[in-house]
Design a protein around this motif. Structure first.
Motif, mmCIF file in Angstrom:
data_model
loop_
_atom_site.group_PDB
_atom_site.id
_atom_site.type_symbol
_atom_site.label_atom_id
_atom_site.label_comp_id
_atom_site.label_asym_id
_atom_site.label_seq_id
_atom_site.Cartn_x
_atom_site.Cartn_y
_atom_site.Cartn_z
ATOM 1 N N LEU A 1 0.749 -1.121 -0.114
ATOM 2 C CA LEU A 1 0.163 -0.025 -0.061
ATOM 3 C C LEU A 1 0.844 1.248 0.085
ATOM 4 N N PHE A 2 1.908 1.234 0.501
ATOM 5 C CA PHE A 2 2.935 2.360 0.687
ATOM 6 C C PHE A 2 3.341 2.682 -0.849
ATOM 7 N N PHE A 3 3.378 2.112 -1.754
ATOM 8 C CA PHE A 3 3.894 2.140 -2.975
ATOM 9 C C PHE A 3 2.760 2.489 -4.131
ATOM 10 N N ILE A 4 1.684 2.872 -3.726
ATOM 11 C CA ILE A 4 0.593 3.244 -4.457
ATOM 12 C C ILE A 4 0.387 4.698 -4.058
ATOM 13 N N PRO A 5 0.501 5.455 -5.139
ATOM 14 C CA PRO A 5 0.018 6.920 -5.234
ATOM 15 C C PRO A 5 -1.036 7.204 -4.507
ATOM 16 N N VAL A 6 -1.306 8.357 -3.723
ATOM 17 C CA VAL A 6 -2.520 8.672 -2.955
ATOM 18 C C VAL A 6 -3.085 7.708 -1.959
ATOM 19 N N ILE A 7 -2.920 6.435 -2.201
ATOM 20 C CA ILE A 7 -3.683 5.321 -1.387
ATOM 21 C C ILE A 7 -2.475 5.253 -0.120
ATOM 22 N N SER A 8 -1.228 5.432 -0.272
ATOM 23 C CA SER A 8 -0.123 5.468 0.558
ATOM 24 C C SER A 8 -0.487 6.386 1.770
ATOM 25 N N LEU A 9 -1.209 7.405 1.486
ATOM 26 C CA LEU A 9 -1.272 8.381 2.696
ATOM 27 C C LEU A 9 -2.232 7.755 3.750
ATOM 28 N N ILE A 10 -3.110 6.813 3.443
ATOM 29 C CA ILE A 10 -3.956 6.074 4.491
ATOM 30 C C ILE A 10 -2.985 5.415 5.448
ATOM 31 N N PRO A 11 -2.224 4.263 5.136
ATOM 32 C CA PRO A 11 -1.474 3.577 5.966
ATOM 33 C C PRO A 11 -0.307 4.407 6.604
ATOM 34 N N ALA A 12 0.274 5.548 5.911
ATOM 35 C CA ALA A 12 1.134 6.449 6.368
ATOM 36 C C ALA A 12 0.583 6.872 7.761
ATOM 37 N N ILE A 13 -0.622 7.192 7.815
ATOM 38 C CA ILE A 13 -1.569 7.588 9.165
ATOM 39 C C ILE A 13 -1.705 6.522 9.992
ATOM 40 N N ILE A 14 -2.393 5.606 9.519
ATOM 41 C CA ILE A 14 -2.827 4.354 10.369
ATOM 42 C C ILE A 14 -1.628 3.756 11.126
ATOM 43 N N VAL A 15 -0.408 3.405 10.302
ATOM 44 C CA VAL A 15 0.540 2.760 11.033
ATOM 45 C C VAL A 15 1.155 3.427 12.270
ATOM 46 N N PRO A 16 1.584 4.735 11.913
ATOM 47 C CA PRO A 16 1.946 5.450 13.345
ATOM 48 C C PRO A 16 1.029 5.430 14.406
ATOM 49 N N ILE A 17 -0.292 5.421 14.376
ATOM 50 C CA ILE A 17 -1.357 5.317 15.103
ATOM 51 C C ILE A 17 -1.442 4.030 16.126
ATOM 52 N N ASP A 18 -1.375 3.002 15.106
ATOM 53 C CA ASP A 18 -1.129 1.614 15.737
ATOM 54 C C ASP A 18 0.119 1.387 16.557
ATOM 55 N N MET A 19 1.384 2.052 16.042
ATOM 56 C CA MET A 19 2.449 1.915 16.585
ATOM 57 C C MET A 19 2.494 2.560 18.240
ATOM 58 N N ALA A 20 1.678 3.673 17.928
ATOM 59 C CA ALA A 20 1.839 4.486 19.228
ATOM 60 C C ALA A 20 0.621 3.710 20.067
ATOM 61 N N LYS A 21 -0.386 3.101 19.600
ATOM 62 C CA LYS A 21 -1.199 2.203 20.545
ATOM 63 C C LYS A 21 -0.727 1.094 21.385
ATOM 64 N N ASN A 22 0.468 0.596 20.609
ATOM 65 C CA ASN A 22 1.067 -0.511 20.795
ATOM 66 C C ASN A 22 2.163 -0.196 22.213
ATOM 67 N N PHE A 23 2.536 1.152 22.163
ATOM 68 C CA PHE A 23 3.354 1.715 23.006
ATOM 69 C C PHE A 23 2.615 2.565 24.453
ATOM 70 N N GLY A 24 1.301 2.428 24.485
ATOM 71 C CA GLY A 24 0.332 2.631 25.268
ATOM 72 C C GLY A 24 0.002 4.107 25.252
ATOM 73 N N LYS A 25 0.353 4.738 23.972
ATOM 74 C CA LYS A 25 0.120 6.195 23.660
ATOM 75 C C LYS A 25 -1.248 6.459 22.943
ATOM 76 N N GLY A 26 -1.834 7.421 22.882
ATOM 77 C CA GLY A 26 -3.180 7.823 22.222
ATOM 78 C C GLY A 26 -2.989 8.018 20.740
ATOM 79 N N THR A 27 -4.147 8.202 20.090
ATOM 80 C CA THR A 27 -4.043 8.552 18.615
ATOM 81 C C THR A 27 -3.394 9.857 18.340
#
Length: 141
Positions: free
Chosen positions: A73-99
């Motif tokens: 998904l990171f290699f698809i233009p425009v679509i890559s913006l979605i995982p570029a935001i979702i993945v850091p949010i999920d990373m933060a949640k796995n470290f006990g941080k919020g959205t």
């Protein structure tokens, strides 16, 4: 024939502001890399992977508990913006941080990765350093 004295010249001297800006820029880069390196290590992933393009996205997906096919998904233009935001949010949640912290990782990584890497947050995901993470009881939210 053209008069050589009519050509405007640029002085070669500087007031030093360029060097100061360069040093500040390099300091931000070093702190950002160190913060991402420490974040990867906290999650049980190799820190050196944070500086290798594409491989660092793969390890971010592992830290965020996302499947490897998300890398495509990171290699698809425009679509890559979605995982570029979702993945850091999920990373933060796995470290006990919020959205909000996850959005900070997405949009201001030079500030939030050092906060995450050098802060007191612990990784709680399913990865090797997660231990009894969110899925240990069989319940996922």
């Amino acid at each position: 024939m053209m008069d050589v004295t009519a050509i405007p010249t640029v002085p070669l001297q500087s007031d030093g502001a360029g060097i100061v800006i360069l040093l500040v820029y390099l300091a931000i880069i070093v702190v950002s890399i160190a913060g991402m390196w420490k974040t990867f290590e906290k999650a049980g992933q190799p820190g050196w992977a944070s500086i290798i393009p594409i491989l660092n996205i793969y390890y971010m997906l592992k830290i965020a508990d996302r499947d490897a096919w998300w890398l495509i998904l990171f290699f698809i233009p425009v679509i890559s913006l979605i995982p570029a935001i979702i993945v850091p949010i999920d990373m933060a949640k796995n470290f006990g941080k919020g959205t909000g912290f996850g959005l900070g990782l997405a949009f201001l990584p030079f500030i939030f990765y050092p906060l995450l890497g050098f802060g007191d947050a612990n990784y709680n995901g399913h990865g090797p350093a997660g231990g009894a993470g969110a899925g240990a009881s069989g319940t996922q939210f």
